[in-house]
Design a protein around this motif. Structure first.
Motif, PDB file in Angstrom:
ATOM      1  N   ALA B  45       0.846  -1.191   0.000  1.00 24.77           N
ATOM      2  CA  ALA B  45       0.000   0.000   0.000  1.00 24.77           C
ATOM      3  C   ALA B  45       0.880   1.239   0.000  1.00 24.77           C
ATOM      4  O   ALA B  45       1.784   1.355   0.818  1.00 24.77           O
ATOM      5  N   LYS B 218       0.875   5.353   7.524  1.00 25.12           N
ATOM      6  CA  LYS B 218      -0.506   5.778   7.339  1.00 25.12           C
ATOM      7  C   LYS B 218      -0.720   7.232   7.738  1.00 25.12           C
ATOM      8  O   LYS B 218      -1.815   7.760   7.632  1.00 25.12           O
ATOM      9  N   VAL B 220       0.089   8.427  10.931  1.00 19.39           N
ATOM     10  CA  VAL B 220      -0.191   8.569  12.362  1.00 19.39           C
ATOM     11  C   VAL B 220       1.115   8.443  13.142  1.00 19.39           C
ATOM     12  O   VAL B 220       1.870   7.486  12.955  1.00 19.39           O
TER      13      VAL B 220
ATOM     14  N   TYR C 259     -12.306   1.896   4.208  1.00 13.86           N
ATOM     15  CA  TYR C 259     -11.094   2.655   3.885  1.00 13.86           C
ATOM     16  C   TYR C 259      -9.849   1.809   4.153  1.00 13.86           C
ATOM     17  O   TYR C 259      -8.951   1.717   3.316  1.00 13.86           O
ATOM     18  N   ARG C 263      -7.704   1.095   1.051  1.00 14.25           N
ATOM     19  CA  ARG C 263      -6.501   1.934   1.016  1.00 14.25           C
ATOM     20  C   ARG C 263      -5.257   1.191   1.516  1.00 14.25           C
ATOM     21  O   ARG C 263      -4.191   1.266   0.929  1.00 14.25           O
ATOM     22  N   TRP C 264      -5.391   0.494   2.657  1.00 13.15           N
ATOM     23  CA  TRP C 264      -4.185  -0.049   3.298  1.00 13.15           C
ATOM     24  C   TRP C 264      -4.001  -1.551   3.131  1.00 13.15           C
ATOM     25  O   TRP C 264      -2.890  -2.033   3.056  1.00 13.15           O
ATOM     26  N   PRO C 267      -3.895  -3.364  -1.674  1.00 10.47           N
ATOM     27  CA  PRO C 267      -2.763  -3.736  -2.532  1.00 10.47           C
ATOM     28  C   PRO C 267      -2.073  -5.010  -2.044  1.00 10.47           C
ATOM     29  O   PRO C 267      -1.568  -5.799  -2.839  1.00 10.47           O
ATOM     30  N   ASN C 268      -2.045  -5.211  -0.741  1.00 13.17           N
ATOM     31  CA  ASN C 268      -1.429  -6.430  -0.207  1.00 13.17           C
ATOM     32  C   ASN C 268      -2.295  -7.657  -0.465  1.00 13.17           C
ATOM     33  O   ASN C 268      -1.791  -8.767  -0.623  1.00 13.17           O
ATOM     34  N   ARG C 273       0.066  -2.863  -6.672  1.00  7.29           N
ATOM     35  CA  ARG C 273      -0.502  -1.539  -6.481  1.00  7.29           C
ATOM     36  C   ARG C 273      -1.606  -1.306  -7.509  1.00  7.29           C
ATOM     37  O   ARG C 273      -1.644  -1.946  -8.544  1.00  7.29           O
ATOM     38  N   ARG C 317      -6.139   4.163  12.621  1.00 11.53           N
ATOM     39  CA  ARG C 317      -5.618   3.156  11.704  1.00 11.53           C
ATOM     40  C   ARG C 317      -5.660   3.600  10.256  1.00 11.53           C
ATOM     41  O   ARG C 317      -5.404   2.800   9.357  1.00 11.53           O
ATOM     42  N   GLY C 318      -6.008   4.883  10.053  1.00 10.46           N
ATOM     43  CA  GLY C 318      -6.092   5.330   8.671  1.00 10.46           C
ATOM     44  C   GLY C 318      -5.329   6.605   8.378  1.00 10.46           C
ATOM     45  O   GLY C 318      -4.964   6.870   7.246  1.00 10.46           O
ATOM     46  N   GLY C 319      -5.084   7.389   9.407  1.00  6.58           N
ATOM     47  CA  GLY C 319      -4.304   8.609   9.216  1.00  6.58           C
ATOM     48  C   GLY C 319      -5.116   9.794   8.711  1.00  6.58           C
ATOM     49  O   GLY C 319      -4.558  10.817   8.357  1.00  6.58           O
ATOM     50  N   VAL C 320      -6.458   9.667   8.686  1.00  4.63           N
ATOM     51  CA  VAL C 320      -7.283  10.819   8.318  1.00  4.63           C
ATOM     52  C   VAL C 320      -7.603  11.565   9.616  1.00  4.63           C
ATOM     53  O   VAL C 320      -8.573  11.253  10.301  1.00  4.63           O
TER      54      VAL C 320
END
Lengths: 369, 222, 434
Positions: B45, B218, B220, C259, C263-264, C267-268, C273, C317-320
């Motif tokens: 990712a 990510k 954070v 998300y 998003r995270w 791809p894995n 990607r 866990r998403g960074g938003v």
């Protein structure tokens, strides 16, 4: 008051007798008695008893054996200041056999030893200086050291091991101990034994032990290692005048630094005082002039077992003895090899689990029985 | 010889130490390979742009401190944990006697704490560790989680501290014997460290890094 | 082939890696993760200690990936992980973990406990110890296209209704646009106004967008259940549709785990990607706002105070983290932060699939007290969030405890506060909408 008076009377009376017998001063006699009583931890009332016994005691015969040693124990004894070696040898004991001091030699000397063993059977004291090697080392008069020791010990009243070699094996027994040198302890059966370790031992302690036997007819109180408790109960560290510096964490870091000049604790310079049991810090040496720590050098720990194998004299007590670099490296390499082999196996398990996993379908979520 | 103190001291200063160090390095090398040779898959990712990423190194540092609110929820764990670790490491690395050991091993040393201060910190560590034990046995969560391994690790850590303090103060038995016991306890700790949870002394930094990296990519800061 | 212990254990082995070994080696049983977990703080039951939820996985690691553990099993001092053990752990691994990640943030050793629970679920599901409700949700997602059973026909009906209401077009299957927008089934069914809201926002900002008839469901129960193969199957619909339409980006809607999945994890899961960008709707809105393509008006000053509930998967866990603040900063007149916010937020109690597990409801209600307390001390009347699952859970919880606080979605709030007198932006920027 009264007791003091009586004691004083006794000392006076026995002092006169002593003067008559030995030709030594009464004043010196009083000092000797008080000191003996104190070092033997007798009560004050015992001073009189000491005086009485000392003045009246017959001179016990002594056989002094030399094995693997350097004669420094005898040398040390010669420096005894009160009683002096002469007083001791000429007036207090009858030194019948001592290879260094006696005039006799060869057959004559060995005959003197045998004569004492025969005439004073069960009454003579056997003093041993030096460690005892295995055959064929150290033969005297055609006899092995071990055989001589056993022969002499058999009929002795008691055995006194002087010095660290006789007490613990000392330098001759140091790694790798090529002559398989041993201490006296294991070779004399159940014969009473006094060990006076030190390299050399304190002259006063040797004198005191002899005097004790002389006056009271028995050996002083001993610890687990047969050492007279009166002299070996405390460690050098316990009685060291530099102890307050240790307690405050003030250490000399080299022999010529500020701390050394200020007389700080010598722990960092390898002083073994904390684990060495001896009376050097109180009796000192050379008529009480000084002792190693007072002269600015740490205690070597010479009166403890294996002192020669106890690492560098200059390595602090809190450092290990011996070389650990190679073994540590080898162990790490072995661990890494085993770890890598194990990890290889683990990876195989993981890869297998990943590659053999069949794609999961909805049916797979139903539990089979 | 029948004086166990002196004989034991010789053994722990000599063969005992060499053995303990060998077991430690063997165990540590083995465990680190066991752990770090497993591998880790690449994260495909795409991470946040660099300026928005959290720093794994900062996570390594941040985890020395509780997230806000956590301290209040578990004061005993935090206070005993901090005091023990501070006291333990202060004494381990800054007591004069220990610096002599490091000087011997590394070839260089550093200034020591004053003796009374090192002594006091040792006491702090001992008391804190006792408190940690009480807390472990009384706190419902810690009691529930605790295994024999936790108590073993506790004892392995506690004994060197206690015997060190007792030796320094000449308590109970002769200095010789106590110093020997102290070194023995320390060697046990060293030898068993890789095989117990005490290996966290090494692995937590890597664990923090991995987590910091996962959170960080990510965006954070963990 | 069906679920078996052996398959489950193999799945656990497949998830083993260096971080996991490091984490297990680092745990000192300090118990602090319990204090970070709302299932422990609200029940006081030590069995909800996060690291304990991983005990079978830890045992497997010890027994198969450490020498000492192997020896222990060999001499009979330790027993291999059994089916009964996994069965016993099912409620701990699923019902009482929302994968919120708070324990991973709190652990002093730095252990990512949540990531390990996610991996443990792989083994649990394949050994047949996943909750039925979650299994069924995933089955619906795979067979019907949505865990809630939302079909294309349902979506089309909602689109028509929202087009009527907003007077705007809601494009479907339009290739070459900027963004393909996904929705959660929950939004389509429960909060379908979101469709109209999106249409208004994109019109306002001049963004071209579309929905896909092949992939409109954003959620991915495969992730929550813990079956990567099924998660991949679900995800590939989105990836294929987006790449077929040739969009620049895919917009992940107001749904937390969607998300994370897209998003995270995505791809894995597919092993490569994407050929498009994944952006969360809040990220997109904040970006448009910064570019001044989105002009927002303040709320009526008389309106009552509001706060924002950070969905765990978006924030921690998403960074938003800042995007919702940037948007609310333009709208709210009295915005109040919760005591623990952003990456430190407390979960609503329904994430990670927990809300889909019916039997967990009493536990969830208890755990909700943590959030309730946070809301109550703020004294707000409106709670904004950006995850429809959080939204449902919050509404339910507030209802259960009889607390009168409105819950709203941020996207809708934005749509309701667009400056109306704005002139149309340049047609060039409007893309496919022209």
């Amino acid at each position: 008051m009264g007791e003091h008076g009586r004691e004083g009377d006794g000392l006076e009376r026995w002092g006169a007798l002593w003067e008559e017998r030995t030709g030594l001063s009464r004043r010196g006699f009083a000092q000797l008695c008080a000191w003996l009583a104190a070092t033997m931890t007798l009560t004050s009332g015992g001073v009189g008893r000491v005086a009485e016994a000392l003045a009246a005691a017959p001179r016990p015969p002594v056989i002094w054996l030399h094995f693997q040693e350097c004669t420094a124990c005898s040398e040390s004894l010669l420096r005894a200041h009160y009683p002096t070696a002469e007083q001791l040898i000429l007036n207090l004991i009858s030194l019948d056999y001592h290879e260094t001091l006696m005039a006799a030699a060869g057959k004559q000397a060995e005959e003197a030893r045998r004569a004492t063993m025969k005439n004073a059977k069960g009454k003579y004291l056997l003093v041993v200086e030096g460690a005892i090697p295995a055959r064929p080392f150290c033969r005297i008069g055609g006899q092995d050291a071990e055989a001589i020791l056993k022969e002499c010990a058999a009929d002795a009243a008691a055995v006194i091991a002087v010095g660290s070699c006789a007490s613990f094996g000392g330098l001759p027994a140091a790694e790798p101990n090529p002559t398989q040198a041993r201490s006296v302890a294991g070779l004399i059966g159940k014969k009473p034994l006094v060990a006076i370790p030190g390299c050399p031992p304190q002259p006063a302690v040797m004198a005191a032990v002899l005097a004790h036997y002389l006056t009271l007819g028995r050996l002083p109180a001993l610890d687990q290692l047969h050492r007279p408790k009166a002299f070996y109960a405390d460690s050098i560290h316990d009685r060291c005048y530099r102890r307050p510096f240790y307690d405050r964490g003030q250490f000399a870091a080299s022999f010529d630094d500020e701390g050394a000049r200020k007389g700080w604790c010598l722990f960092k310079l390898g002083c073994k005082g904390p684990v060495t049991h001896n009376a050097c810090a109180t009796l000192k040496w050379n008529e009480g002039v000084s002792f190693p720590i007072q002269s600015g050098h740490g205690c070597l720990g010479c009166s403890e077992p294996h002192f020669w194998d106890n690492g560098s004299f200059y390595a602090p007590l809190s450092t290990p003895i011996g070389e650990s670099g190679l073994s540590t490296g080898v162990a790490a390499a072995a661990g890494a090899t085993l770890g890598a082999a194990l990890a290889g196996g683990y990876r195989k398990v993981i890869d297998q689990a990943r590659s053999e996993a069949r794609p999961v379908t909805l049916d797979d979520l139903e539990k089979s029985s | 010889m029948n004086d166990p103190g002196y004989e034991l001291l010789l053994w722990v200063r000599g063969p005992g130490w060499i053995l303990a160090l060998a077991v430690f390095s063997f165990g540590m090398a083995m465990r680190l390979f066991e752990i770090f040779a497993l591998g880790r898959r690449e994260d495909l990712a795409p991470p946040r742009p660099a300026e928005r990423q959290g720093s794994p190194m900062r996570t390594v540092w941040n985890r020395f401190f509780p997230v806000p609110g956590l301290f209040e929820r578990a004061p005993a764990t935090h206070v005993s944990g901090y005091l023990f670790h501070i006291g333990f490491f202060a004494v381990l690395f800054f007591a004069e006697f220990h610096i002599q050991l490091f000087r011997h091993l590394l070839g260089f040393g550093w200034p020591a704490l004053s003796a009374p201060l090192a002594d006091a910190l040792g006491v702090v560590a001992i008391v804190a560790l006792l408190a940690a034990l009480v807390s472990r046995m009384r706190d419902p969560v810690k009691r529930f989680l605790s295994t024999a391994g936790d108590y073993l690790a506790w004892a392995l850590t506690f004994l060197p501290l206690l015997t060190g303090w007792m030796a320094y103060h000449h308590v109970l038995v002769s200095y010789t014997r106590m110093v020997a016991l102290h070194l023995l306890a320390a060697e046990l700790l060293l030898a068993l460290l890789p095989f117990t949870k005490l290996i966290h002394a090494v692995t937590i930094f890597v664990a923090r890094w991995y987590t910091g990296e996962q959170f960080g990519r990510k965006g954070v800061q963990a | 082939m069906s679920a078996t212990l052996e398959r489950g254990l193999a799945a656990l082995r497949a998830g083993m890696d260096t971080p996991m070994a490091t984490f297990f080696a680092s745990c000192v049983h300090c118990g602090l993760c319990a204090e970070a977990c709302l299932f422990y703080t609200e029940t006081g039951d030590p069995k909800y200690t996060p690291i304990h939820k991983l005990e079978p996985l830890r045992r497997l690691w010890k027994q198969e990936f450490t020498l000492l553990g192997k020896l222990m099993v060999n001499i009979g001092l330790d027993q291999p992980v059994s089916d009964a053990e996994l069965a016993e752990w099912e409620p701990l691994v699923y019902d009482s973990c929302t994968l919120c990640g708070r324990c991973s943030l709190a652990c002093p050793a730095g252990n990512d406990i949540t990531a390990m629970i996610r991996k443990m679920r792989e083994g649990m599901a394949l050994s047949g110890h996943a909750p039925e409700d979650l299994v069924h949700a995933t089955q619906r997602a795979v067979t019907l296209g949505s865990p809630m059973g939302v079909k294309l026909s349902t979506l089309k009906a909602k689109i028509r209704a929202q087009e009527r209401e907003s007077g705007l077009t809601i494009p479907l299957d339009q290739p070459g646009v900027d963004y393909m927008v996904l929705f959660s089934g929950m939004e389509i069914v429960q909060f379908s106004e979101i469709l109209g809201a999106m249409a208004r926002i994109f019109k306002h900002a001049g963004v071209s967008w579309t929905l896909s008839s092949e992939a409109f469901e954003a959620t991915n129960s495969g992730i929550q259940l813990g079956v990567s193969d099924l998660a991949k199957e679900i995800l590939l619909r989105t990836v294929n549709a987006a790449e077929k339409l040739g969009v620049k980006g895919v917009v992940s809607p107001e749904c937390g785990h969607a998300y994370t999945a897209l998003r995270w994890e995505g791809p894995n899961l597919i092993g490569r990607r994407y050929h498009f960008e994944v952006v969360h709707i809040l990220e997109l809105l904040a970006r448009l706002q910064k570019e001044k393509r989105l002009r927002l008006r303040q709320r009526d000053p008389e309106e009552r105070p509001l706060s924002f509930h950070d969905p765990c998967q978006l924030a921690r866990r998403g960074g938003v983290l800042e995007e919702p603040r940037e948007l609310l900063g333009k709208i709210a007149t009295d915005f109040r932060e919760m005591s623990d916010n952003r990456e430190r937020n407390w979960c609503c109690g329904g994430g990670g699939g927990v809300s889909a597990i019916e039997r967990s409801e009493p536990l969830r209600a208890k755990a909700f007290q943590r959030k309730l307390h946070q809301i109550e001390e703020l004294g707000v009347h409106t709670l904004v969030t950006a995850c429809s699952n959080c939204r449902i859970i919050l509404e339910e919880g507030l209802e259960t405890y009889q607390i009168r606080v409105d819950v709203a979605g941020l996207t809708e709030l934005v749509a309701d506060h667009l400056e109306e007198d704005q002139p149309q932006t340049g047609a060039g920027a409007a893309g496919g909408e022209s």
